[in-house]
Design a protein around this motif. Structure first.
Motif, PDB file in Angstrom:
ATOM      1  N   GLY A 623      54.927  49.637  67.811  1.00  0.00           N
ATOM      2  CA  GLY A 623      55.424  50.819  67.202  1.00  0.00           C
ATOM      3  C   GLY A 623      56.757  50.789  66.393  1.00  0.00           C
ATOM      4  N   GLY A 624      56.680  49.675  65.575  1.00  0.00           N
ATOM      5  CA  GLY A 624      58.044  49.310  64.848  1.00  0.00           C
ATOM      6  C   GLY A 624      58.253  50.415  63.864  1.00  0.00           C
ATOM      7  N   ARG A 625      59.515  50.749  63.365  1.00  0.00           N
ATOM      8  CA  ARG A 625      59.840  51.503  62.329  1.00  0.00           C
ATOM      9  C   ARG A 625      60.983  50.968  61.409  1.00  0.00           C
ATOM     10  N   HIS A 626      61.023  51.143  59.896  1.00  0.00           N
ATOM     11  CA  HIS A 626      61.931  51.058  59.362  1.00  0.00           C
ATOM     12  C   HIS A 626      63.209  51.860  59.505  1.00  0.00           C
ATOM     13  N   PRO A 627      64.181  51.292  59.745  1.00  0.00           N
ATOM     14  CA  PRO A 627      65.496  52.079  60.113  1.00  0.00           C
ATOM     15  C   PRO A 627      66.182  53.009  58.989  1.00  0.00           C
ATOM     16  N   VAL A 628      65.993  52.332  57.800  1.00  0.00           N
ATOM     17  CA  VAL A 628      66.680  53.165  56.733  1.00  0.00           C
ATOM     18  C   VAL A 628      65.749  54.129  56.306  1.00  0.00           C
ATOM     19  N   VAL A 629      64.238  53.905  56.000  1.00  0.00           N
ATOM     20  CA  VAL A 629      63.341  54.680  55.527  1.00  0.00           C
ATOM     21  C   VAL A 629      63.007  55.752  56.271  1.00  0.00           C
ATOM     22  N   GLU A 630      63.049  55.542  57.656  1.00  0.00           N
ATOM     23  CA  GLU A 630      62.802  56.545  58.770  1.00  0.00           C
ATOM     24  C   GLU A 630      64.078  57.821  58.540  1.00  0.00           C
ATOM     25  N   GLN A 631      65.249  57.346  58.592  1.00  0.00           N
ATOM     26  CA  GLN A 631      66.171  58.345  58.337  1.00  0.00           C
ATOM     27  C   GLN A 631      66.144  59.025  57.110  1.00  0.00           C
ATOM     28  N   ALA A 632      65.868  58.437  56.014  1.00  0.00           N
ATOM     29  CA  ALA A 632      65.711  58.955  54.695  1.00  0.00           C
ATOM     30  C   ALA A 632      64.695  60.032  54.679  1.00  0.00           C
ATOM     31  N   LEU A 633      63.527  59.692  55.291  1.00  0.00           N
ATOM     32  CA  LEU A 633      62.297  60.875  55.483  1.00  0.00           C
ATOM     33  C   LEU A 633      62.807  61.999  56.224  1.00  0.00           C
ATOM     34  N   ARG A 634      63.676  61.803  57.357  1.00  0.00           N
ATOM     35  CA  ARG A 634      64.216  62.914  58.017  1.00  0.00           C
ATOM     36  C   ARG A 634      65.171  63.875  57.141  1.00  0.00           C
ATOM     37  N   ARG A 635      66.094  63.199  56.484  1.00  0.00           N
ATOM     38  CA  ARG A 635      66.833  63.862  55.685  1.00  0.00           C
ATOM     39  C   ARG A 635      66.193  64.702  54.540  1.00  0.00           C
ATOM     40  N   GLN A 636      65.308  64.223  53.890  1.00  0.00           N
ATOM     41  CA  GLN A 636      64.828  64.603  52.703  1.00  0.00           C
ATOM     42  C   GLN A 636      63.544  65.574  52.728  1.00  0.00           C
ATOM     43  N   GLN A 637      62.662  65.011  53.670  1.00  0.00           N
ATOM     44  CA  GLN A 637      61.442  65.712  53.942  1.00  0.00           C
ATOM     45  C   GLN A 637      61.027  66.124  55.235  1.00  0.00           C
ATOM     46  N   ALA A 638      62.149  65.862  56.142  1.00  0.00           N
ATOM     47  CA  ALA A 638      61.855  66.313  57.486  1.00  0.00           C
ATOM     48  C   ALA A 638      60.236  65.897  58.154  1.00  0.00           C
ATOM     49  N   ALA A 639      59.740  64.817  57.417  1.00  0.00           N
ATOM     50  CA  ALA A 639      58.527  64.036  57.688  1.00  0.00           C
ATOM     51  C   ALA A 639      58.696  62.957  58.746  1.00  0.00           C
ATOM     52  N   ALA A 640      57.753  62.788  59.539  1.00  0.00           N
ATOM     53  CA  ALA A 640      57.835  61.591  60.620  1.00  0.00           C
ATOM     54  C   ALA A 640      57.536  60.157  59.846  1.00  0.00           C
ATOM     55  N   PHE A 641      57.982  59.124  60.313  1.00  0.00           N
ATOM     56  CA  PHE A 641      57.749  58.078  59.666  1.00  0.00           C
ATOM     57  C   PHE A 641      56.570  57.359  60.870  1.00  0.00           C
ATOM     58  N   VAL A 642      55.603  56.701  59.808  1.00  0.00           N
ATOM     59  CA  VAL A 642      54.469  56.458  60.609  1.00  0.00           C
ATOM     60  C   VAL A 642      54.854  54.918  61.160  1.00  0.00           C
ATOM     61  N   ALA A 643      54.779  54.825  62.564  1.00  0.00           N
ATOM     62  CA  ALA A 643      55.044  53.463  63.119  1.00  0.00           C
ATOM     63  C   ALA A 643      53.876  52.473  63.137  1.00  0.00           C
ATOM     64  N   ASN A 644      54.264  51.235  63.073  1.00  0.00           N
ATOM     65  CA  ASN A 644      53.387  50.139  63.125  1.00  0.00           C
ATOM     66  C   ASN A 644      53.779  49.202  63.892  1.00  0.00           C
ATOM     67  N   SER A 645      52.775  48.473  64.600  1.00  0.00           N
ATOM     68  CA  SER A 645      52.802  47.177  65.433  1.00  0.00           C
ATOM     69  C   SER A 645      52.545  46.105  64.758  1.00  0.00           C
ATOM     70  N   CYS A 646      53.230  45.017  65.117  1.00  0.00           N
ATOM     71  CA  CYS A 646      53.165  43.793  64.530  1.00  0.00           C
ATOM     72  C   CYS A 646      53.197  42.342  65.616  1.00  0.00           C
ATOM     73  N   ASP A 647      52.281  41.540  65.680  1.00  0.00           N
ATOM     74  CA  ASP A 647      52.188  40.410  66.757  1.00  0.00           C
ATOM     75  C   ASP A 647      52.155  39.135  66.108  1.00  0.00           C
ATOM     76  N   LEU A 648      52.997  38.516  65.832  1.00  0.00           N
ATOM     77  CA  LEU A 648      53.051  37.203  65.321  1.00  0.00           C
ATOM     78  C   LEU A 648      53.207  35.934  66.304  1.00  0.00           C
ATOM     79  N   SER A 649      53.009  36.429  67.619  1.00  0.00           N
ATOM     80  CA  SER A 649      53.279  35.438  68.630  1.00  0.00           C
ATOM     81  C   SER A 649      52.247  34.547  68.765  1.00  0.00           C
TER      82      SER A 649
END
Length: 913
Positions: A623-649
């Motif tokens: 459930g990783g999120r982009h810290p900058v884009v997530e905050q920008a979406l909240r300020r500008q559109q009140a939209a939720a950021f779509v979280a995504n997982s990543c496993d490179l283990s």
């Protein structure tokens, strides 16, 4: 010739060298001769020449300053038959003008009067007041509050190179004289630029031999005018240790640690430059601390730019990771946060100590909020201390130290009641060690309202010094004092009409009518006390010893009051400087508290989690999120950021990380997904919570990111050339502990060229680098590599189609995209319908042609990367056993059985390869 023409002509002729000539000096007035002499010793600096209440500039300096500052260019007399260009700035506003000049790249020599004008007159009526340069103002040696950004460090850096071995040894030393930070680190030619950008100095001094070395040109192309050549003698390693020891007043550097020759040379050069610019003053630098290059995450210059850590591509602070995570409330905390973000750690233990501090504050929100509330009142003590030590501090700087000590005492009391962990325990000890007696002394001496400048006086509290109170009373209430004395004399003599008056001839005197004079003249006691001064027609005038002394005091009261305040100021400065080390240590500890509390507040506000960080090669983010884009979406559109997982283990049993091959449409979110994983790794290793549901990150030693397209026309590099240079750096430097983020490799050239390069790059990352990586591409043909590369997995950005439109879900899932949806995106961008329709027709024909020769056949026709490498090596070392067997065959003479046996023999040899 017009005035302007003469000024231009003078500007053309009178270079610094010509100004210093004997002919030039012989034709100059005494004052201009003095100016020329001082300017000749500071040819590379703009000279601020003090004349009364102005700093005047002449000749070329005046022309340059008038353009840079937008002030009027005038003239003052003539020199060698030509008008002298001149402009000036008021002394009281000099900081504002200095800020503008420094910002456009000038360096300024401040020339002050160092002699009392009265002393100069003793040498003759035409004697010139002695002047000298008291300071060189350069970008890396600023201390003034107006010239510094509160949240940014202001580093002066020196780079030294020592030849002699197989490869030259190189080192960096960087100093912030506004806070006293002094650090050293070894570096290498290939890592030099990355290390410089990590520190981000405002001024970089370089030995002139290195400055003009072609090998150093790539660094100069990036840092530009920040780099300044200096004489190589400043970097002499033979005398470096002695020079450093003298600065710190020690006989040996053994107590400071062990340093290489290159580190000593860099440190010595930095100290020499500080001494050169500060003239007679000495900033309170901390002892040099050595940093190991292996202790911080290596982030190359391209990656720093791509990830926009502290500045966006356009140079703004808004939109950066630093802006998104900064919840600090003090200047020191903001600077420390930026420092940690630019230099993430690679030691899991040190990282977890920082994380423990955040965890502790997160578990005690009320305590954390109390700390943040108290910290908001904290002034910038380190910079106030630096100005005080350099003789540039004013009463408000002493007030800042007092306020800082008072606030710190309260914070120390707040921290006593808690069971602190992580960095906070050590921070509490440093804060509690601040000198209480200094705080008490400053509180007793300093007034509540402090003037900006020492020269204005009024900064010592009433009641702190008896003599000062008396002088102030005389200065401010002389009429009341005289009236009180008049009343006293009238009562003692019985003469109610007795007056004390003043004129310019007698000064203060006692006046009584002639009929009442006997009260002041009869008797020995009266005669001894009242001294006759003047007899008038109807009155007599007297004085007394007390009145004469009072008159002298009144006349000198203002000067004496200032002298007392200045002496008190000097005493307070001495007391503060004596405690400089304790103050700096406490300020650093308070910055640590601020950063920890700010990151705890960020984690609570944005729902960040504590990452698990160890020495493995794990990389599992849920459930990783982009810290900058997530905050920008909240300020500008009140939209939720779509979280995504990543496993490179790793799952190969050898600890080699996985690589994801990411496909999907433009606008689908590939670049955001790539960047967010890199940013999460940086946040985790700087010791911060991360935007995810959970994160398990094995320490990354090197982070590489190639995202976006740009050219470098100044160096003759096209967009594709820049892409290839950056890709080459990644493939040549990434290790099995690195994290590599690549986006659209090979898209800047012909389709098959680009596909070939991308194909080979993926194989190299998998087989040679063996790193963890994300590889985004529009070359869908690459997805077939997952069949042969064990640690390569396909992932795609999911989309939906509805009535011919494409809906971007911004979700990452397993599998491969079947197409790029580029035409749909082009339509959304507003391409004319006819162009969109034609593009669809062309695409259909191209796809039909491609099906006749599918690239999927390549996976069987082409060898894997390592096989190809072995073939190259074999070709270099001579014919292989297989080649020798093939050359020995004669197909026309062989029976079917012999041919079959030969085929088995070849297969057997291939199995040995």
């Amino acid at each position: 010739m017009s005035v302007n023409d003469q000024i231009v002509r003078a500007n053309d002729i009178l270079s610094t060298a010509e100004l210093a000539s004997d002919e030039s000096r012989a034709s100059a007035t005494p004052m201009m001769e003095q100016y020329i002499e001082i300017k000749a010793t500071n040819p590379d600096s703009m000279l601020f020449y003090r004349m009364g209440d102005f700093y005047e500039l002449f000749f070329q300096d005046a022309v340059d300053a008038s353009r840079a500052l937008g002030i009027t260019l005038t003239k003052r007399g003539q020199h060698m038959g030509l008008d002298i260009p001149m402009c000036g700035v008021p002394v009281h506003a000099a900081d504002d003008y200095l800020q503008k000049l420094i910002a456009v790249g000038f360096r300024v020599a401040v020339c002050e009067q160092v002699e009392d004008p009265a002393e100069a007159k003793k040498r003759g009526s035409k004697s010139v007041v002695r002047r000298d340069v008291v300071r060189l103002v350069t970008p890396g040696t600023l201390t003034e509050e107006k010239l510094l950004s509160p949240s940014d460090a202001n580093y002066l850096m020196a780079v030294a190179r020592i030849r002699g071995g197989a490869e030259p040894a190189m080192a960096l030393a960087w100093i912030d004289i506004s806070t006293g930070i002094f650090r050293l680190s070894e570096t290498a030619q290939g890592q030099l630029l990355a290390d410089i950008l990590r520190i981000d100095p405002r001024e970089l001094i370089v030995p002139d031999t290195l400055f003009h070395d072609p090998e150093f040109r790539p660094v100069l192309d990036v840092v530009g005018r920040v780099a300044v050549p200096q004489p190589a003698v400043l970097f002499d390693s033979a005398t470096a240790e002695g020079r450093i020891a003298r600065y710190f007043g020690v006989s040996t550097l053994d107590g400071f640690g062990t340093f290489s020759r290159a580190e000593l040379a860099a440190a010595s050069a930095a100290i020499s430059y500080v001494e050169k610019t500060q003239i007679a003053e000495r900033p309170p630098l901390g002892r040099p601390e050595r940093e190991s290059s292996a202790s911080t995450l290596f982030i190359d210059p391209a990656t720093r730019g791509n990830l926009e850590l502290v500045r966006t591509q356009s140079g703004d602070r808004a939109g950066t990771l630093l802006k998104a995570i900064d919840r600090t409330v003090t200047s020191g905390g903001a600077r420390l946060l930026a420092e940690r973000l630019m230099s993430p750690l690679t030691d899991p233990d040190a990282i977890n100590v920082r994380l423990d501090s955040i965890a502790m504050l997160g578990e005690c929100p009320s305590f954390s909020e109390d700390l943040r509330r108290a910290l908001k009142a904290l002034p910038d003590m380190p910079r106030a201390l630096s100005r005080i030590a350099l003789g540039r501090g004013g009463p408000r700087d002493l007030g800042a130290i007092l306020q800082g000590l008072s606030v710190s005492a309260g914070i120390a009391q707040t921290m006593v009641v808690e069971d602190l962990g992580g960095e906070l325990a050590g921070a509490r000890a440093a804060i509690a060690a601040l000198p209480i007696d200094l705080s008490h002394r400053l509180a007793v001496m300093l007034a509540d309202e402090l003037p900006l400048l020492k020269r204005d006086g009024g900064f010592i509290r009433e009641g702190a010094d008896g003599e000062l109170d008396e002088m102030r009373a005389l200065r401010d209430q002389s009429r009341r004092v005289i009236a009180g004395l008049q009343l006293q004399y009238a009562e003692e003599t019985g003469v109610k009409s007795l007056k004390i008056k003043h004129n310019n001839v007698l000064g203060y005197f006692i006046e009584v009518s002639a009929g009442n004079a006997s009260a002041l003249t009869d008797g020995d006691e009266a005669k001894a006390r009242f001294i006759h001064r003047q007899t008038m027609a109807g009155a007599m005038r007297f004085t007394t010893t007390v009145l004469s002394e009072l008159e002298t005091k009144i006349a000198n009261a203002a000067d004496r009051a200032l002298a007392i305040e200045f002496a008190a100021f000097d005493g307070l400065v001495e007391a503060v400087v004596a405690e400089a080390e304790a103050i700096k240590a406490a300020a650093r500890a308070l910055a640590v508290v601020d950063v920890s509390a700010g990151l705890a507040a960020l984690a609570e506000e944005q729902a960040y989690c504590r990452p698990t960080v160890d020495s493995s090669t794990m990389f599992a983010i849920v459930g990783g999120r982009h810290p900058v884009v997530e905050q920008a979406l909240r300020r500008q559109q009140a939209a939720a950021f779509v979280a995504n997982s990543c496993d490179l283990s790793p799952d190969d049993g050898k600890g080699h990380g996985a690589i994801w091959l990411l496909t999907g449409p433009n606008m689908g979110g590939k670049s955001t997904f790539l960047r967010q994983n890199a940013l999460i790794a940086i946040l985790a290793q700087m010791g911060a919570y991360v935007p995810a549901e959970s994160a398990y990150i094995g320490v990354v030693d090197r982070l590489f990111s190639r995202v976006g397209a740009s050219d470098d026309l100044a160096r003759g590099r096209s967009t594709f050339m820049v892409e290839m240079v950056e890709t080459a750096a990644i493939l040549n430097q990434a290790t099995d502990r690195s994290l590599v983020i690549l986006d659209e490799i090979g898209r800047g050239t012909a389709t098959f060229d680009g596909l070939s390069i991308a194909w080979a790059a993926v194989e190299h990352l998998h087989e040679a680098n063996r790193c963890r990586g994300l590889f985004a591409t529009h070359f869908h043909e690459l997805t077939v590599l997952s069949e042969k590369l064990a640690r390569l997995s396909n992932a795609t950005m999911r989309v939906k189609e509805w009535d011919g439109d494409v809906i971007f879900l911004h979700e990452v899932g397993p599998g491969a995209a079947d197409r790029s949806y580029g035409i749909q995106v082009a339509r959304l961008a507003g391409l004319p319908p006819s162009v969109v329709a034609r593009a669809k027709d062309v695409l259909a024909k191209l796809e039909d042609a491609d099906r006749k020769n599918p690239a999927s056949q390549l996976i069987d026709d082409l060898p894997l990367f390592q096989v190809a490498v072995r073939r190259e090596e074999a070709q270099r070392s001579g014919p292989s056993k297989v080649e020798e067997l093939v050359k020995g065959l004669s197909p026309d003479d062989m029976t079917p059985r012999e041919a079959l046996d030969a085929l088995y023999a070849l297969k057997k040899e291939l199995g040995k390869a």
